[in-house]
Design an enzyme around this catalytic site. Structure first.
Site, short mmCIF file in Angstrom:
data_model
loop_
_atom_site.label_atom_id
_atom_site.label_comp_id
_atom_site.label_asym_id
_atom_site.label_seq_id
_atom_site.Cartn_x
_atom_site.Cartn_y
_atom_site.Cartn_z
N GLY A 1 0.81 -1.21 0.00
CA GLY A 1 0.00 0.00 0.00
C GLY A 1 0.85 1.26 0.00
O GLY A 1 1.97 1.27 -0.51
N SER A 2 0.30 2.30 0.61
CA SER A 2 0.91 3.62 0.52
C SER A 2 2.27 3.69 1.21
O SER A 2 2.46 3.13 2.29
CB SER A 2 -0.02 4.65 1.15
OG SER A 2 0.65 5.88 1.27
#
Lengths: 275, 387
Positions: free
Chosen positions: A61-62
């Site tokens: 993810g981020s």
């Protein structure tokens, strides 16, 4: 046991292990003020990572997830240490800016959930009391695209009745390849083997034992197999037919590691012992 | 990784931010197998928008950016709002306050206040062979490919660490041997309009990490900006070579390469997969920010079509000043030209649930970053459809 891994961030941390088999999305997946895993898709949803030794494959993810590790540390809610399989940027940056002791190169399932683990980020090691580590080799002998599997007898110490490659324990200060050659000689009397490749170690946990498996792939010219007391049966199978439940733990992983491993050049029994 | 005496001194005796920065570069270098740290001349920082980094990022920057200065030229990515006109954008007061705290943190270390994802369009760009440390994937691929500069795809913290130390670990894109192409790409499609974005989106998953070599890829520098931004969204590759076009094509080693092809069908499929919405409430143009030339082109388009929904255009402060006449014309036709921010780092979700955009990168990130639906189509077609 004490197992060597790679150093990521220095310092020591200990605590009960939280083992997460899937990558962790720290942004949105971990509550920065509490350390609770809130990602609804996480296999460890609802657990808390504060003060624990968090073992997981890596981040996902981020990239802002790095700041979540930092924020946890600032609030005194960070994991005591990280044991990460792959040192990706999210986890590396987060561990550094959060000052969280961390090591990498070990799969999470080498630990059991809840057991006490001690990580030394300066030395790059992890210690778990009451667990014994054993270094072993597993050799896959290949002939015409098929792999030799041996069925372990009732007289061996571990995994009786399971299918395995040609395997054995490392003795003393032996290097794995030495032991591999020796096992091939002892167990299948096969003197015409040529090393194809060797893989990274595979870690197989079985209750209070941890097996560090060094995998090798050899090509052999003959299919003749002479079983000794350790084995009761053999068969040649296509790699896609390597069994899972009827085999010793992580046999397929060991095969994949050997096949995808470092290619050997000119190592064979015939050429002067070859080692 | 080897550190020279100057670097060791910075790691052991620098102030707390410098020590942390060196520790970070050293650890990242060790993990990547870098042999040493090399000097860089320019750091470009991502992670400036409050939308993307949030309170935890702000907390880190607020602490890190004290008592330390950038040692090299340092530019910054777009933030969540137009610094002059954020009230007009509909940004809530509290949100703006936190964004301005991030801006203040960067000001303290002495950055150039570009707030742009196209730093190569502001002042002299980096030269061929120049080692830089840039975050922002679309700028990284542009600098490597079109300019021949050398940078890995840094993250916000690692680029910040390079800014305050002047170093980066030497691996990947900094090494000539890692800049050779690994696959030849034949484009079996006509290009134009949105097609450069579609090509990047369709190609990304096919590359499997290999650097592409194009025997032919027509397009202006602006077209290649859209192509690169989409490609970098869809995969981890940070460089492409085009025969007789990009600065390193001769050294790219395209002799005996496997070929793959991208067809019109691949590109249509990429477009379809990102079309998640139907009735757009606004048209958003940008990501990357528009150049002065692109602002002029849009001004011309808007004389023919007058959409009934808002048209939001994102550019840099620099390009907005350079194309002041075009900006005036666009705003005269009812469009808005925002500076300092960009399509998917601005909280558009306060205003619009579904956004139409010709940006491949925007279409890729809006659903996850802003929880918005997207109509992904050529700009001329969008302006016509919503007129």
């Amino acid at each position: 046991m004490r197992v060597e891994a790679m150093k990521l961030v220095g310092g020591r941390g200990q605590g009960p292990a939280v083992v997460c088999p899937a990558p962790i999305s720290f942004l949105g997946g971990v509550e920065a003020s509490t350390g609770d895993i809130v990602d609804p898709h996480s296999p460890i949803r609802g657990q808390n990572v504060s003060g624990r030794v968090l073992a997981f494959p890596g981040g996902k993810g981020s990239t802002v997830g790095s700041y979540v590790l930092y924020a946890l540390a600032r609030r005194g809610r960070a994991p005591a240490a990280l044991v990460v399989e792959k040192a990706d940027t999210i986890v590396t940056v987060g561990a550094v800016i959060g000052g969280i002791p961390a090591i990498y190169g070990l799969p999470p399932d080498m630990l059991l959930d809840g057991e006490w683990a001690e990580v030394d980020g300066d030395k790059g090691t992890i210690r778990v009391r009451d667990v014994d580590a054993h270094e072993v080799v597993t050799c896959f002998l290949r002939n015409r695209g098929e792999i030799l599997l041996l069925k372990r007898s009732a007289r061996v110490g571990t995994f009786k009745g399971s299918w395995a490659g040609v395997s054995g324990y490392l003795e003393g200060n032996e290097v794995p390849l030495e032991r591999a050659m020796q096992e091939i000689r002892e167990e299948v009397d096969e003197r015409d083997a040529r090393l194809v490749s060797s893989g990274r170690p595979v870690y197989a946990r079985d209750r209070s034992d941890l097996f560090i498996v060094h995998p090798f792939l050899f090509d052999v010219k003959s299919r003749k197999v002479h079983l000794d007391w350790e084995h009761v049966d053999y068969r040649w199978v296509h790699p896609s037919e390597i069994p899972v439940s009827a085999a010793v733990p992580k046999l397929i992983d060991a095969y994949a590691s050997a096949v995808n491993g470092r290619l050997a050049r000119g190592v064979g029994m015939k050429r002067g012992g070859g080692i | 990784m080897y550190l020279d005496p100057e670097q060791e001194a910075l790691r052991d005796e620098g102030n707390s931010s410098e020590r942390l920065a060196m520790k970070l570069l050293e650890t990242l270098g060790d993990v990547q197998g870098a042999g040493r740290l090399i000097p860089v001349s320019w750091a470009h920082l991502s992670g400036a928008s409050y939308l993307t980094i949030g309170d935890t990022g702000l907390e880190f920057l607020d602490e890190f950016c004290r008592g330390v200065r950038a040692k090299i030229k340092t530019t910054v990515n777009p933030i969540a709002l137009d610094l002059d006109r954020w009230r007009e954008m509909g940004i809530p007061e509290e949100y703006a306050r936190r964004q301005l705290e991030i801006v203040d943190a960067y000001r303290r270390i002495g950055v150039e206040e570009t707030f742009s994802c196209t730093p190569y369009l502001i002042g002299p760009p980096p030269a061929k062979g120049e080692h830089i440390a840039w975050a922002e994937s679309s700028a990284v691929i542009y600098a490597n490919s079109i300019l021949g500069a050398r940078t890995n795809r840094e993250g916000g913290p690692s680029a910040l660490a390079s800014a305050v130390t002047g170093f980066t670990p030497e691996y990947g894109m900094h090494l000539s041997e890692d800049r050779k192409s690994g696959v030849r790409v034949d484009v079996k499609a006509t290009l134009g309009g949105i097609k450069h974005s579609l090509l990047g989106l369709a190609l990304g998953p096919m590359l499997e990490g290999r650097i592409p070599y194009f025997p032919r890829l027509p397009g202006t520098d602006d077209d290649l900006k859209w192509f690169g931004a989409s490609l970098a969204s869809a995969c981890d590759v940070n460089l492409f070579h085009i025969e007789k076009r990009t600065p390193e094509w001769r050294a790219a080693g395209a002799g005996r390469l496997k070929s793959i092809k991208v067809t019109e069908g691949d590109m249509r499929a990429a477009q379809k997969s990102l079309n998640t919405g139907e009735d757009a409430e606004a048209i958003g143009v940008g990501s990357p920010q528009l150049s002065a030339g692109e602002l002029r082109a849009i001004a011309r388009l808007l004389t023919r079509h007058r959409p009934k929904i808002p048209v939001w255009i994102f550019t840099s402060r620099h390009a907005r000043a350079e194309a002041a006449d075009a900006v005036k014309a666009i705003e005269g036709h009812g469009g808005h030209v925002w500076a300092d921010t960009c399509l998917e780092v601005s909280p558009l979700y306060y205003r619009f649930k579904t956004v139409a955009t010709p940006s491949g990168k925007g279409a890729y990130y809006l659903p996850s970053l802003c929880r918005q639906k997207v109509v992904f189509e050529d700009l001329a077609k969008l302006l016509r459809r919503y007129s």
